[in-house]
Structure formats: C-alpha cells, structure tokens
Design a protein around this motif. Structure first.
Motif, PDB file in Angstrom:
ATOM      1  N   GLY A  76     -14.880   0.912  -3.970  1.00 52.21           N
ATOM      2  CA  GLY A  76     -15.215   1.811  -2.902  1.00 52.21           C
ATOM      3  C   GLY A  76     -13.882   1.951  -1.945  1.00 52.21           C
ATOM      4  N   LEU A  77     -13.103   0.386  -2.031  1.00 48.23           N
ATOM      5  CA  LEU A  77     -11.865   0.582  -1.167  1.00 48.23           C
ATOM      6  C   LEU A  77     -10.852   0.959  -1.995  1.00 48.23           C
ATOM      7  CD1 LEU A  77     -12.146  -2.915   0.602  1.00 48.23           C
ATOM      8  CD2 LEU A  77     -12.544  -0.641   1.690  1.00 48.23           C
ATOM      9  N   LEU A  78     -10.788   0.608  -3.333  1.00 45.41           N
ATOM     10  CA  LEU A  78      -9.651   1.172  -4.096  1.00 45.41           C
ATOM     11  C   LEU A  78      -9.784   2.688  -4.285  1.00 45.41           C
ATOM     12  CD1 LEU A  78      -9.852  -1.465  -7.133  1.00 45.41           C
ATOM     13  CD2 LEU A  78      -7.985  -1.039  -5.343  1.00 45.41           C
ATOM     14  N   THR A  79     -10.929   3.280  -4.238  1.00 44.70           N
ATOM     15  CA  THR A  79     -11.312   4.628  -4.425  1.00 44.70           C
ATOM     16  C   THR A  79     -10.561   5.261  -3.180  1.00 44.70           C
ATOM     17  OG1 THR A  79     -13.106   4.424  -5.653  1.00 44.70           O
ATOM     18  CG2 THR A  79     -12.924   6.421  -4.700  1.00 44.70           C
ATOM     19  N   GLU A  80     -11.076   5.113  -1.990  1.00 38.52           N
ATOM     20  CA  GLU A  80     -10.368   5.350  -0.758  1.00 38.52           C
ATOM     21  C   GLU A  80      -8.818   5.326  -0.627  1.00 38.52           C
ATOM     22  OE1 GLU A  80     -10.902   5.525   4.112  1.00 38.52           O
ATOM     23  OE2 GLU A  80     -12.392   4.143   2.809  1.00 38.52           O
ATOM     24  N   ALA A  81      -8.209   4.170  -1.107  1.00 38.89           N
ATOM     25  CA  ALA A  81      -6.922   4.194  -0.941  1.00 38.89           C
ATOM     26  C   ALA A  81      -6.153   4.907  -2.110  1.00 38.89           C
ATOM     27  CB  ALA A  81      -6.631   2.663  -1.243  1.00 38.89           C
ATOM     28  N   ALA A  82      -6.821   5.135  -3.129  1.00 37.00           N
ATOM     29  CA  ALA A  82      -6.004   5.989  -4.201  1.00 37.00           C
ATOM     30  C   ALA A  82      -6.086   7.463  -3.646  1.00 37.00           C
ATOM     31  CB  ALA A  82      -6.976   5.806  -5.416  1.00 37.00           C
ATOM     32  N   ARG A  83      -7.111   7.785  -3.044  1.00 33.78           N
ATOM     33  CA  ARG A  83      -7.169   9.329  -2.360  1.00 33.78           C
ATOM     34  C   ARG A  83      -6.037   9.419  -1.453  1.00 33.78           C
ATOM     35  NH1 ARG A  83     -13.098   8.982  -1.848  1.00 33.78           N
ATOM     36  NH2 ARG A  83     -14.483  10.143  -3.587  1.00 33.78           N
ATOM     37  N   ILE A  84      -5.760   8.426  -0.584  1.00 30.37           N
ATOM     38  CA  ILE A  84      -4.599   8.593   0.404  1.00 30.37           C
ATOM     39  C   ILE A  84      -3.306   8.394  -0.283  1.00 30.37           C
ATOM     40  CG2 ILE A  84      -3.580   7.273   2.119  1.00 30.37           C
ATOM     41  CD1 ILE A  84      -6.510   6.231   3.042  1.00 30.37           C
ATOM     42  N   GLY A  85      -3.130   7.670  -1.146  1.00 36.42           N
ATOM     43  CA  GLY A  85      -2.114   7.723  -2.152  1.00 36.42           C
ATOM     44  C   GLY A  85      -1.741   9.076  -2.523  1.00 36.42           C
ATOM     45  N   GLU A  86      -2.834   9.498  -3.100  1.00 31.86           N
ATOM     46  CA  GLU A  86      -2.614  11.006  -3.836  1.00 31.86           C
ATOM     47  C   GLU A  86      -2.218  11.890  -2.906  1.00 31.86           C
ATOM     48  OE1 GLU A  86      -4.821  13.622  -6.988  1.00 31.86           O
ATOM     49  OE2 GLU A  86      -6.156  13.130  -5.391  1.00 31.86           O
ATOM     50  N   GLN A  87      -2.867  11.828  -1.505  1.00 27.98           N
ATOM     51  CA  GLN A  87      -2.491  12.696  -0.550  1.00 27.98           C
ATOM     52  C   GLN A  87      -1.078  12.670   0.100  1.00 27.98           C
ATOM     53  OE1 GLN A  87      -5.517  11.822   2.322  1.00 27.98           O
ATOM     54  NE2 GLN A  87      -7.199  12.598   1.054  1.00 27.98           N
ATOM     55  N   PHE A  88      -0.538  11.275  -0.065  1.00 27.36           N
ATOM     56  CA  PHE A  88       0.663  11.068   0.271  1.00 27.36           C
ATOM     57  C   PHE A  88       1.689  11.913  -0.678  1.00 27.36           C
ATOM     58  CE2 PHE A  88      -0.098   8.721   4.066  1.00 27.36           C
ATOM     59  CZ  PHE A  88       1.051   8.534   4.610  1.00 27.36           C
ATOM     60  N   GLY A  89       1.212  11.868  -1.879  1.00 29.72           N
ATOM     61  CA  GLY A  89       2.242  12.766  -2.812  1.00 29.72           C
ATOM     62  C   GLY A  89       2.673  11.680  -3.903  1.00 29.72           C
ATOM     63  N   TYR A  90       2.060  10.523  -4.151  1.00 30.08           N
ATOM     64  CA  TYR A  90       2.525   9.904  -5.194  1.00 30.08           C
ATOM     65  C   TYR A  90       1.871  10.293  -6.565  1.00 30.08           C
ATOM     66  CZ  TYR A  90       3.955   5.822  -2.175  1.00 30.08           C
ATOM     67  OH  TYR A  90       4.589   5.235  -1.253  1.00 30.08           O
ATOM     68  N   ASP A  91       2.797  10.039  -7.646  1.00 32.68           N
ATOM     69  CA  ASP A  91       2.473  10.718  -8.751  1.00 32.68           C
ATOM     70  C   ASP A  91       1.538   9.831  -9.824  1.00 32.68           C
ATOM     71  OD1 ASP A  91       4.913  12.798  -8.884  1.00 32.68           O
ATOM     72  OD2 ASP A  91       5.906  10.892  -8.262  1.00 32.68           O
ATOM     73  N   GLU A  92       1.123   8.497  -9.414  1.00 29.86           N
ATOM     74  CA  GLU A  92       0.508   7.557 -10.198  1.00 29.86           C
ATOM     75  C   GLU A  92      -0.222   6.599  -9.261  1.00 29.86           C
ATOM     76  OE1 GLU A  92       1.551   3.759 -12.953  1.00 29.86           O
ATOM     77  OE2 GLU A  92       2.535   5.803 -13.320  1.00 29.86           O
ATOM     78  N   ILE A  93      -1.319   6.165  -9.487  1.00 30.79           N
ATOM     79  CA  ILE A  93      -1.761   5.057  -8.807  1.00 30.79           C
ATOM     80  C   ILE A  93      -1.759   3.763  -9.861  1.00 30.79           C
ATOM     81  CG2 ILE A  93      -3.945   3.796  -7.888  1.00 30.79           C
ATOM     82  CD1 ILE A  93      -2.485   6.198  -6.185  1.00 30.79           C
ATOM     83  N   ASN A  94      -1.674   2.661  -9.737  1.00 27.01           N
ATOM     84  CA  ASN A  94      -1.443   1.713 -10.733  1.00 27.01           C
ATOM     85  C   ASN A  94      -2.196   0.531  -9.959  1.00 27.01           C
ATOM     86  OD1 ASN A  94       0.201  -1.143 -11.524  1.00 27.01           O
ATOM     87  ND2 ASN A  94      -0.058   0.172 -13.299  1.00 27.01           N
ATOM     88  N   LEU A  95      -3.022  -0.491 -10.946  1.00 21.96           N
ATOM     89  CA  LEU A  95      -3.746  -1.484 -10.113  1.00 21.96           C
ATOM     90  C   LEU A  95      -3.005  -2.559 -10.777  1.00 21.96           C
ATOM     91  CD1 LEU A  95      -6.268  -2.455  -8.743  1.00 21.96           C
ATOM     92  CD2 LEU A  95      -7.449  -2.551 -10.938  1.00 21.96           C
ATOM     93  N   ASN A  96      -2.717  -3.572  -9.653  1.00 18.51           N
ATOM     94  CA  ASN A  96      -2.274  -4.858  -9.974  1.00 18.51           C
ATOM     95  C   ASN A  96      -3.376  -5.612 -10.418  1.00 18.51           C
ATOM     96  OD1 ASN A  96      -1.215  -7.721  -9.654  1.00 18.51           O
ATOM     97  ND2 ASN A  96       0.455  -6.839  -8.595  1.00 18.51           N
ATOM     98  N   VAL A  97      -3.158  -6.146 -11.997  1.00 18.90           N
ATOM     99  CA  VAL A  97      -4.157  -7.311 -12.299  1.00 18.90           C
ATOM    100  C   VAL A  97      -3.035  -8.260 -13.085  1.00 18.90           C
ATOM    101  CG1 VAL A  97      -6.053  -7.480 -13.944  1.00 18.90           C
ATOM    102  CG2 VAL A  97      -5.743  -5.293 -12.894  1.00 18.90           C
ATOM    103  N   GLY A  98      -1.975  -8.345 -12.486  1.00 17.67           N
ATOM    104  CA  GLY A  98      -1.065  -9.547 -13.184  1.00 17.67           C
ATOM    105  C   GLY A  98      -0.559 -10.645 -11.886  1.00 17.67           C
ATOM    106  N   CYS A  99      -0.741 -10.276 -10.689  1.00 17.80           N
ATOM    107  CA  CYS A  99       0.052 -11.373  -9.796  1.00 17.80           C
ATOM    108  C   CYS A  99      -0.642 -12.366  -9.662  1.00 17.80           C
ATOM    109  CB  CYS A  99       0.202 -10.641  -8.352  1.00 17.80           C
ATOM    110  SG  CYS A  99       1.050 -11.428  -7.072  1.00 17.80           S
ATOM    111  N   PRO A 100      -0.090 -13.544  -9.774  1.00 20.49           N
ATOM    112  CA  PRO A 100      -0.893 -15.006  -9.690  1.00 20.49           C
ATOM    113  C   PRO A 100      -0.751 -15.797  -8.411  1.00 20.49           C
ATOM    114  CG  PRO A 100       1.380 -15.134 -10.930  1.00 20.49           C
ATOM    115  CD  PRO A 100       1.431 -13.780 -10.242  1.00 20.49           C
ATOM    116  N   SER A 101      -0.176 -15.271  -7.505  1.00 16.74           N
ATOM    117  CA  SER A 101       0.048 -16.101  -6.148  1.00 16.74           C
ATOM    118  C   SER A 101      -1.355 -16.586  -5.684  1.00 16.74           C
ATOM    119  CB  SER A 101       0.756 -15.110  -5.237  1.00 16.74           C
ATOM    120  OG  SER A 101      -0.067 -14.250  -4.545  1.00 16.74           O
ATOM    121  N   ASP A 102      -1.149 -17.540  -4.742  1.00 17.02           N
ATOM    122  CA  ASP A 102      -2.631 -18.166  -4.272  1.00 17.02           C
ATOM    123  C   ASP A 102      -3.105 -17.016  -3.279  1.00 17.02           C
ATOM    124  OD1 ASP A 102      -2.198 -20.472  -5.906  1.00 17.02           O
ATOM    125  OD2 ASP A 102      -1.083 -21.601  -4.167  1.00 17.02           O
TER     126      ASP A 102
END
Length: 330
Positions: A76-102
């Motif tokens: 749900g949060l990702l969906t809302e954030a993605a909509r906001i990103g699209e409204q800001f004019g971004y060309d792509e939404i990318n999900l981070n599934v790689g950062c290993p920090s604590d």
C-alpha cells in the motif's frame, strides 16, 4: 536506446547511490552522459508520502530519463509513493531489493527481501496497477547462505509473473550480517555468468548488469551478453569514465573535461541564484580530473574553498585554471 517489450531500454545507466546521486550529481552526470538513465538515491516510501517532497523528489528537467528508486515492502505504501513519483514526472519506479545495510534490514526492505519473493511480487503488482510508467527491480543474486542459481531464478520468475519486465542485477550475493555495505560491494565474488545465463534463459526480460564494472572495455564486453550496464562508484569517483562509455555506446564524440565542466556551469549558476551553497554541488565534480595533470590541485581548491560562505562560481574557475597552468607547465 531502443524499445523492448514496451520499455525504453538504456544500454547505460548510473546506479542509485546513497548520499551521492542527489539532484546536483544527476545534473552533472547528464552532462557527461546524455544517453544514460539516471537514478535517485533510494527514498523510503514513507518518506515520499510524509516527507518534504520537493527536497526528496525534486529534479531538473535536464535529468530525463530519470528513475525514482523506492525502498519499502508494504504494498500500500509503495503504491502511494509510486503514484507520487509518477506525478512528479519520473520516467520509472525502481524497487530496491539489493541494499544490505543494517538500517535497511531493520525496516524490512532492501536485500533481505530476496528471502520474500512473494512479498516483492505483491508490491510490484500493486505499483504496476497504479502507474503508467515502468516499474523495475534492482536486486542481488541472493543473500547469506541462499546462494543458488535456481533459487535466484525462482525469485526472478516470481516477480516477473507479477508484471516486472526489467531487472537490474548486482552480480553478487549480499551477506546480511558480518559485512558492511562497502564490504558487500567488494567481498562476495562477482558471478557475471549467472546474469548472462539468466538473459539466455529469460530472453523476454530486460536484464541490466551491475557490479565491479570499472573500464569502458569491461562494460562494452558485458553488452554482448545483457541488455544494459549500470555503473556505480566508477561513475562517481572517475566521472570522465562515464562520459567515455556513453560516447562509446552511442557513437558520440568525446569532448574535453573542461568543455564538460563548462556545460555544467549554467546549471550551477542557477542553483547558486536559488541560494544553494556551492559545497553541495562542487563535491560531485571532485573526480573529474582524476589521474590527470593538475587533478590534485583541482580537488584541493574545491575542497578547501567550497565551505567558505562567500564561495561562488569563481571557485570552480580557479580550480579549472589550476589544471590548465599545471598542464602547460608539464
């Protein structure tokens, strides 16, 4: 760039890097690499929803094509954030599934999500259903003891079944405990062959490779096996290398470091007029004259002068002049 299964595929992109790929860095990288796709620093979905959006998401029109990288796991949060990103004019939404920090693990996002492919798929499906721009994933080969090609492919297949067509793969696994983020970029061995095999076996997916690419030759060789290459720290610490690779891929003409810097100065002047301190901009250009005559003087002048309250565009001119005088002396 070319169209591929409804996507615009950029053969070259610059990795999202925390504390580095802010809007000033991206504007500089756009000057260096007119054909590359640029990525924001990772921004958590909750910050996008509840934070200062202009500070977190604002970007210059010159940055296109530019992607917003999100952190998070709650659909749900990702969906809302993605909509906001699209409204800001971004060309792509990318999900981070790689950062290993604590810190990332504590929030149940980043590389630890490699262990939860169904949850990733749920979030991807929700975002794809909410926006018209592409939704992509940046991931690792695996985490901890889960280092198995078939398991890696199962993760990709699960997320692809949710509608994701493009995967940016850092060709290492991540250790969630015992290694720092820096060590996780260096110690786990690179397995480019896994990514090459993935592309052969999943030809309908767009596969971009990331990790350990430091030369133009290495990157061009990878393009014989995958759809695109993503540069990380090399693009930041040796930015002229990014320019060389962009020119090599696109067939463009390389121009001098000085010419590139002068193309960036109009942007710098606009930002200074808005009240941005030059230290927030100059830190991103320190490596432009890496390994060149006068490069040390260039860095020193900028590093020592930028924190001063009265520092302005003349600081960059003085740093540039130092490289030229030493070049002539040599």
């Amino acid at each position: 760039m070319a169209s591929f299964i409804g996507l615009v595929v950029n053969k070259l992109s610059v990795a999202p890097m925390m504390d580095w790929t802010d809007r000033h860095c991206r504007a500089f990288h756009r000057v260096l690499a007119p054909n590359a796709r640029l990525y924001t620093e990772m921004v958590h979905a909750q910050a996008v929803i509840h934070g200062d959006r202009e500070r977190l998401l604002g970007f210059d029109v010159s940055e296109h094509p530019v992607a917003l990288q999100l952190g998070g796991s709650e659909p749900g949060l990702l969906t809302e954030a993605a909509r906001i990103g699209e409204q800001f004019g971004y060309d792509e939404i990318n999900l981070n599934v790689g950062c290993p920090s604590d810190r990332v693990q504590a929030g149940r996002f980043g590389a630890c999500l490699m262990k939860e492919p169904d949850l990733v798929a749920e979030g991807i499906a929700a975002m794809i259903g909410a926006v018209k721009i592409p939704v992509t994933v940046k991931c690792r080969l695996g985490v901890d003891e889960l280092e198995d090609y078939d398991r890696f492919c199962a993760f990709i297949d699960t997320v692809a079944a949710a509608g994701c067509r493009e995967f940016i793969v850092h060709a290492r696994k991540a250790w969630l405990q015992g290694l720092s983020p820096k060590e996780n970029r260096e110690i786990p061995p690179l397995r480019y062959d896994w990514v090459h095999r993935l592309k052969i076996e999943r030809p309908n997916l767009v596969i971009v490779i990331n990790g350990g690419l430091s030369t133009v030759e290495d990157s061009l060789e990878q393009l014989a096996h995958v759809d695109g290459v993503m540069l990380g720290r090399t693009a930041y610490h040796e930015p002229y290398r990014l320019h060389q690779l962009d020119a090599a891929i696109s067939g463009g003409v390389q121009v001098s470091r000085e010419a590139l810097l002068r193309r960036y100065l109009p942007y710098v002047e606009v930002q200074l007029a808005k009240g941005v301190a030059i230290k927030h901009i100059s830190r991103h250009i320190l490596g432009l004259f890496h390994a060149q005559v006068g490069g040390r003087a260039f860095r020193q002048i900028l590093s020592e002068g930028a924190p001063r309250p009265a520092a302005g565009i003349d600081l960059i001119e003085r740093a540039l002049a130092a490289t030229q005088s030493r070049e002539h002396a040599a």
